[in-house]
Scaffold this active site. Sequence first.
Site, PDB file in Angstrom:
ATOM      1  N   HIS A  82       5.912   4.579  12.489  1.00 48.67           N
ATOM      2  CA  HIS A  82       5.923   4.469  11.017  1.00 48.67           C
ATOM      3  C   HIS A  82       6.913   5.526  10.536  1.00 48.67           C
ATOM      4  CE1 HIS A  82       3.483   4.226   7.077  1.00 48.67           C
ATOM      5  NE2 HIS A  82       4.192   5.325   6.906  1.00 48.67           N
TER       6      HIS A  82
ATOM      7  N   CYS B  17       4.905   9.374  -0.109  1.00 44.67           N
ATOM      8  CA  CYS B  17       3.506   9.777  -0.037  1.00 44.67           C
ATOM      9  C   CYS B  17       3.252  10.749  -1.177  1.00 44.67           C
ATOM     10  CB  CYS B  17       3.201  10.431   1.309  1.00 44.67           C
ATOM     11  SG  CYS B  17       1.518  11.041   1.396  1.00 44.67           S
TER      12      CYS B  17
ATOM     13  N   ASN C  47       9.180   4.283   3.051  1.00 46.38           N
ATOM     14  CA  ASN C  47       9.299   3.848   4.438  1.00 46.38           C
ATOM     15  C   ASN C  47      10.630   3.159   4.589  1.00 46.38           C
ATOM     16  OD1 ASN C  47       6.211   3.774   4.152  1.00 46.38           O
ATOM     17  ND2 ASN C  47       6.603   3.494   6.320  1.00 46.38           N
TER      18      ASN C  47
ATOM     19  N   HIS D 201       9.486   7.072   7.693  1.00 44.52           N
ATOM     20  CA  HIS D 201      10.065   7.171   6.353  1.00 44.52           C
ATOM     21  C   HIS D 201      11.547   7.505   6.533  1.00 44.52           C
ATOM     22  CE1 HIS D 201       6.385   7.014   3.716  1.00 44.52           C
ATOM     23  NE2 HIS D 201       5.873   6.999   4.931  1.00 44.52           N
TER      24      HIS D 201
ATOM     25  N   ARG E 133       0.829  -1.210   0.000  1.00 44.65           N
ATOM     26  CA  ARG E 133       0.000   0.000   0.000  1.00 44.65           C
ATOM     27  C   ARG E 133       0.866   1.264   0.000  1.00 44.65           C
ATOM     28  NH1 ARG E 133      -0.436   4.722   2.437  1.00 44.65           N
ATOM     29  NH2 ARG E 133       0.108   3.713   4.409  1.00 44.65           N
TER      30      ARG E 133
END
Length: 307
Positions: free
Chosen positions: A209, A242, A251, A211, A14
Site C-alpha cells: 500500500h 491520511c 495513494n 502513497h 475509504r
Amino acid sequence: MIPLQVTLVEVGPRDGLQNEAQPVSAAHKIELVHRLQAAGLREIEVTSFVSPKWVPQMADNTQVMAGLQREAGVRYSVLTPNLKGFEAAVADAAHRPDEIVVFASATEAFSQRNINCGIEESIERFRPVVAAAHALGIKVRSAISCALGCPYQGEVTPDEVERVVKLMKAIGVDHCGVADTIGVGTPKRAQAALERALKHYPVDRVSGHFHDTYGQALANIYACLELGIHTFDASVAGLGGCPYAKGATGNVGTEDVLFMLNGLGIDTGIDLNRLIDAAAFISGVLGRKPVSRTGNALLAKRMQAVT
Ligand code: HMG
Ligand code: MG
C-alpha cells in the site's frame, strides 16, 4: 520472473475520501463504488467504521454499505479499529462486509496519533475483532502503517515492521498489508519491509500500500513485483491522504498502476477506459483534476477528441 496476474485493491472510497474536507454525499460514494466495480475492480475498500468525531467523512458508513448494489465476485471491505466498529459494520446482516481491515502502526508515535493507543494495546483491541469476524466467515486483512517512515519518529526499520507482522499473525489475521503511509519509501527499502511480511505469510496473502508523496509508488510496486507480490492497494484518481500524517498525499492512482501493469502485459481484469470514467466522475464531484498522471493524460485526450 514478475507475476502474470495482479489484484488491485481499490481503496479510493475509504482511504481516498476519508481525508476530504468538503462533504461528499453517500449517493456519490455509492456511485463511485458502482463505477469502480463496472471497471472490473474485484476488491473495493468502501468505508470505515471509526469514530465520526475523528473522521467525519466516514460517518455515513452504514448508509453507504446499505446503498450498494453488489456484484457477484466483488469483495467489499471496511476498516474497523475496534469491536465497536466491527459490531456496527455487521449489525445489518443484509449488508455486511466480506472483509474487514484492522490497522496498526509500525511505530508507537503514529499509533498514538492515529488510534489513541500503543501498538500492543491496538493488537489487543483487534484480537476479539478477528475472532468475531472469523465466527461470521469474514476475512481479516491488516494494514501496517508507517512501515517505511513515520511523520513523528522518522526512519522505520524492517525489524519494527516484522514485530507488527508477527503480532498480527499471532491473533489470526489472514492477510498482511504493508503500508507506506507517508510515501517516503524507495524500492530497496520497500523490498526490505515486504520481505519481512513474506517471512510469516505466503505471497498470496501479502500486499503493498504505497502513497505517492515523493513519486516513488510505482517504483516501489515494481520492486515488490520482483519479489512475486501480486496484490497492491491503489486509489482512483490518486485520491486521499491520511488525516494523521501531515503532508502525506494520496495513494498511488489506480489508473497509474494499471497503465504500468498493462504495459508489462500483466493481467488485472480492469478496463482502463471505464476506470477513467470513475476517476472523471469523482473528480467532477470534488471539483478538481485527478492527481494521477494517467487520469489527467487520458482525460485530456478525451477532451481533444471532442473539440
Ligand atoms: P478513542 O477516543 O481512544 O476511543 O478513539 P474511546 O474508546 O475512548 O471512545 C471515544 C468515543 O468514540 C466514544 O464516544 C466511543 O463510543 C466512540 P463518546 O462516548 O465520546 O460519544 N467510538 C466509536 N464510534 C464509532 N465507531 C467506532 C468507535 N470507537 C469508539 N469504531 C478510535 C479510538 C480508534 C475509535 C479513534 O481513534 C478513531 O476512530 N480513529 C480514527 C482512525 C482512522 O480512521 N484513521 C484513518 C484510517 S488509517 C489509514 O488511513 C492508514 C491506512 O490507509 C494504511 C496506511 O496508509 O498507512 C489504513
Ligand atoms: Mg493509506
